[in-house]
Design a protein around this motif. Structure first.
Motif, PDB file in Angstrom:
ATOM      1  N   ASN A  27       0.831  -1.200   0.000  1.00  0.00           N
ATOM      2  CA  ASN A  27       0.000   0.000   0.000  1.00  0.00           C
ATOM      3  C   ASN A  27       0.867   1.252   0.000  1.00  0.00           C
ATOM      4  N   ALA A  28       1.863   1.284   0.860  1.00  0.00           N
ATOM      5  CA  ALA A  28       2.728   2.463   0.972  1.00  0.00           C
ATOM      6  C   ALA A  28       3.521   2.692  -0.311  1.00  0.00           C
ATOM      7  N   ARG A  29       3.936   1.608  -0.972  1.00  0.00           N
ATOM      8  CA  ARG A  29       4.796   1.725  -2.148  1.00  0.00           C
ATOM      9  C   ARG A  29       4.017   2.106  -3.394  1.00  0.00           C
ATOM     10  N   HIS A  30       2.826   1.547  -3.559  1.00  0.00           N
ATOM     11  CA  HIS A  30       2.111   1.698  -4.823  1.00  0.00           C
ATOM     12  C   HIS A  30       0.887   2.601  -4.751  1.00  0.00           C
ATOM     13  N   GLY A  31       0.340   2.799  -3.574  1.00  0.00           N
ATOM     14  CA  GLY A  31      -0.887   3.588  -3.474  1.00  0.00           C
ATOM     15  C   GLY A  31      -0.689   4.813  -2.614  1.00  0.00           C
ATOM     16  N   LYS A  32       0.182   5.714  -3.032  1.00  0.00           N
ATOM     17  CA  LYS A  32       0.588   6.822  -2.168  1.00  0.00           C
ATOM     18  C   LYS A  32      -0.601   7.684  -1.730  1.00  0.00           C
ATOM     19  N   THR A  33      -1.502   8.007  -2.651  1.00  0.00           N
ATOM     20  CA  THR A  33      -2.670   8.807  -2.282  1.00  0.00           C
ATOM     21  C   THR A  33      -3.555   8.036  -1.312  1.00  0.00           C
ATOM     22  N   TYR A  34      -3.813   6.780  -1.636  1.00  0.00           N
ATOM     23  CA  TYR A  34      -4.674   5.939  -0.809  1.00  0.00           C
ATOM     24  C   TYR A  34      -4.036   5.691   0.557  1.00  0.00           C
ATOM     25  N   PHE A  35      -2.728   5.474   0.570  1.00  0.00           N
ATOM     26  CA  PHE A  35      -2.031   5.213   1.821  1.00  0.00           C
ATOM     27  C   PHE A  35      -2.099   6.440   2.734  1.00  0.00           C
ATOM     28  N   LEU A  36      -1.920   7.624   2.155  1.00  0.00           N
ATOM     29  CA  LEU A  36      -1.989   8.848   2.940  1.00  0.00           C
ATOM     30  C   LEU A  36      -3.355   8.978   3.608  1.00  0.00           C
ATOM     31  N   ALA A  37      -4.413   8.691   2.862  1.00  0.00           N
ATOM     32  CA  ALA A  37      -5.754   8.779   3.440  1.00  0.00           C
ATOM     33  C   ALA A  37      -5.961   7.718   4.515  1.00  0.00           C
ATOM     34  N   THR A  38      -5.419   6.521   4.285  1.00  0.00           N
ATOM     35  CA  THR A  38      -5.580   5.427   5.250  1.00  0.00           C
ATOM     36  C   THR A  38      -4.977   5.774   6.607  1.00  0.00           C
ATOM     37  N   ARG A  39      -3.943   6.593   6.613  1.00  0.00           N
ATOM     38  CA  ARG A  39      -3.311   6.988   7.878  1.00  0.00           C
ATOM     39  C   ARG A  39      -4.272   7.750   8.782  1.00  0.00           C
ATOM     40  N   LEU A  40      -5.389   8.226   8.239  1.00  0.00           N
ATOM     41  CA  LEU A  40      -6.358   8.972   9.031  1.00  0.00           C
ATOM     42  C   LEU A  40      -7.385   8.069   9.706  1.00  0.00           C
ATOM     43  N   LEU A  41      -7.347   6.780   9.405  1.00  0.00           N
ATOM     44  CA  LEU A  41      -8.246   5.847  10.068  1.00  0.00           C
ATOM     45  C   LEU A  41      -7.749   5.533  11.477  1.00  0.00           C
ATOM     46  N   PRO A  42      -8.630   5.100  12.369  1.00  0.00           N
ATOM     47  CA  PRO A  42      -8.161   4.588  13.661  1.00  0.00           C
ATOM     48  C   PRO A  42      -7.198   3.436  13.420  1.00  0.00           C
ATOM     49  N   PRO A  43      -6.142   3.303  14.219  1.00  0.00           N
ATOM     50  CA  PRO A  43      -5.116   2.282  13.970  1.00  0.00           C
ATOM     51  C   PRO A  43      -5.668   0.873  13.802  1.00  0.00           C
ATOM     52  N   GLU A  44      -6.719   0.520  14.565  1.00  0.00           N
ATOM     53  CA  GLU A  44      -7.211  -0.859  14.513  1.00  0.00           C
ATOM     54  C   GLU A  44      -7.884  -1.198  13.180  1.00  0.00           C
ATOM     55  N   ARG A  45      -8.230  -0.179  12.385  1.00  0.00           N
ATOM     56  CA  ARG A  45      -8.895  -0.458  11.109  1.00  0.00           C
ATOM     57  C   ARG A  45      -7.917  -0.455   9.926  1.00  0.00           C
ATOM     58  N   ARG A  46      -6.725   0.052  10.130  1.00  0.00           N
ATOM     59  CA  ARG A  46      -5.791   0.179   9.009  1.00  0.00           C
ATOM     60  C   ARG A  46      -5.319  -1.162   8.454  1.00  0.00           C
ATOM     61  N   PRO A  47      -4.992  -2.166   9.282  1.00  0.00           N
ATOM     62  CA  PRO A  47      -4.505  -3.415   8.699  1.00  0.00           C
ATOM     63  C   PRO A  47      -5.464  -4.035   7.691  1.00  0.00           C
ATOM     64  N   ALA A  48      -6.757  -3.987   7.964  1.00  0.00           N
ATOM     65  CA  ALA A  48      -7.723  -4.562   7.039  1.00  0.00           C
ATOM     66  C   ALA A  48      -7.705  -3.837   5.698  1.00  0.00           C
ATOM     67  N   VAL A  49      -7.583  -2.510   5.746  1.00  0.00           N
ATOM     68  CA  VAL A  49      -7.523  -1.734   4.499  1.00  0.00           C
ATOM     69  C   VAL A  49      -6.253  -2.080   3.734  1.00  0.00           C
ATOM     70  N   HIS A  50      -5.144  -2.223   4.452  1.00  0.00           N
ATOM     71  CA  HIS A  50      -3.895  -2.615   3.786  1.00  0.00           C
ATOM     72  C   HIS A  50      -4.040  -3.981   3.121  1.00  0.00           C
ATOM     73  N   ALA A  51      -4.730  -4.909   3.781  1.00  0.00           N
ATOM     74  CA  ALA A  51      -4.906  -6.249   3.213  1.00  0.00           C
ATOM     75  C   ALA A  51      -5.738  -6.190   1.936  1.00  0.00           C
ATOM     76  N   LEU A  52      -6.820  -5.432   1.970  1.00  0.00           N
ATOM     77  CA  LEU A  52      -7.676  -5.315   0.789  1.00  0.00           C
ATOM     78  C   LEU A  52      -6.922  -4.671  -0.363  1.00  0.00           C
ATOM     79  N   TYR A  53      -6.194  -3.598  -0.057  1.00  0.00           N
ATOM     80  CA  TYR A  53      -5.443  -2.927  -1.120  1.00  0.00           C
ATOM     81  C   TYR A  53      -4.293  -3.803  -1.613  1.00  0.00           C
ATOM     82  N   GLY A  54      -3.587  -4.430  -0.686  1.00  0.00           N
ATOM     83  CA  GLY A  54      -2.432  -5.233  -1.072  1.00  0.00           C
ATOM     84  C   GLY A  54      -2.814  -6.352  -2.014  1.00  0.00           C
ATOM     85  N   PHE A  55      -3.939  -7.020  -1.733  1.00  0.00           N
ATOM     86  CA  PHE A  55      -4.371  -8.096  -2.619  1.00  0.00           C
ATOM     87  C   PHE A  55      -4.745  -7.551  -3.992  1.00  0.00           C
TER      88      PHE A  55
END
Length: 334
Positions: A27-55
């Protein structure tokens, strides 16, 4: 930090933590805009978003792996292998493949409908052979699997204050709006891959077609007909953003700043395209860093206000118990 996010999400198994960390790197390497927005989520919800994006990123990379000795057959085999791993991972709840392992865990934790993943893989398979779309309706049918289902996958992670079915059409529209924006930004790069995502009927309405786009890409020269078609595609895309907009207020308050920030940042790509004279056949339009940071700063203020308001409300149940210190794994770069 990755460990803090994983601890907050109650992800304690070392193999699973490593799998989620891998998705975060993607996510951090390929989805810079999306990753930046994801940082605004509560920490406990970020891993799931990373998994969805990573796949999604991994599958898309397989489809786009032109050159480097990868034939159409090679890509089809890799995609079929990924699809088999996905089906087994979703059924069993785990996988030996890290990205699939994280995705299967996310799907289980958030009860994400497996049909969304099936539809996504069908769209990826079509990208192996389909290189253009006759009508916008044809393109929308493709984008159901390639983009709309991403928004639908996200809804259980983000949470809603209305019945999920009410928010679903807006979430799907936002996924489509983001992808249409990417299609506009990447016209030249897609041409190099042999693809044209601008519908043929939209191009024809302005006197343009694939051959004219290829000529423009090859010669570096612009054409009024192409500019008019791109402007029409921008207008169409902004209409989809308007379809999506009401859905932001339907999300849980702590999730809204993330999605609002992504909404504004992706919309800013359309602004950059217009400001650059619709030159996307020749170069990718880029949103200036200062503008991105300004939007992110506004998102952060919204996060702080939402957290303050949440502190005055009854607390939301914790997703899981904290992980013991022994479960901590080294954080990957990115």
């Amino acid at each position: 930090m990755t460990s803090r996010e994983l601890d907050a999400a109650g992800i304690c198994d070392p193999d699973l933590r490593a799998a989620y960390a891998r998705c975060r790197v993607l996510n951090a390497r390929h989805g810079k805009t999306y990753f930046l927005a994801t940082r605004l989520l509560p920490p406990e919800r970020r891993p799931a978003v990373h998994a969805l994006y990573g796949f999604a990123r991994w599958a898309d990379d397989i489809v786009d792996s032109l050159g480097c000795g990868h034939t159409r057959g090679d890509r089809a085999r890799q995609l079929a292998l990924l699809e088999a791993r996905l089906a087994r991972g979703l059924k069993e709840g785990h996988s030996t493949e890290p990205v699939v392992h994280a995705l299967a865990d996310t799907a289980r934790r958030h009860a994400i409908d497996h049909r969304h993943f099936t539809d996504f893989m069908a769209a990826m398979r079509s990208d192996l052979d389909v290189t253009d779309y006759a009508t916008y309706a044809d393109l929308r049918a493709y984008m159901h699997g390639s983009a709309a289902v991403i928004g639908l996958q996200m809804l259980p992670v983000l949470g809603t204050v209305v019945p999920r079915a009410e928010a679903a059409p807006h979430a799907a529209a936002l996924g489509v709006a983001f992808q249409l924006t990417n299609f506009l930004r990447d016209v030249g790069e897609d041409l190099d891959r042999g693809r044209v995502y601008l519908p043929a009927d939209l191009l024809a309405a302005h006197g343009a077609d694939r051959e004219l786009l290829l000529w423009s890409r090859r010669t570096g020269r612009g054409d009024r007909r192409i500019t008019e078609a791109l402007r029409a595609a921008e207008d169409l895309t902004r209409g989809v953003y308007r379809e999506a907009a009401p859905g932001i207020a339907m999300l849980e308050p702590l999730a809204r700043p993330c999605i609002r920030t992504a909404y504004v940042l992706y919309g800013g790509i359309l602004d950059a395209i217009a400001e650059d004279g619709y030159a996307v056949v020749h170069r990718r339009a880029v949103v200036p860093l200062r503008r991105r940071l300004t939007v992110a700063g506004d998102g952060l203020l919204r996060v702080l206000r939402a957290r303050t308001a949440a502190g005055a409300a009854p607390p939301r149940p914790e997703p899981a118990a904290p992980c013991p210190p022994a479960a901590v794994v080294p954080e990957e770069a990115g």
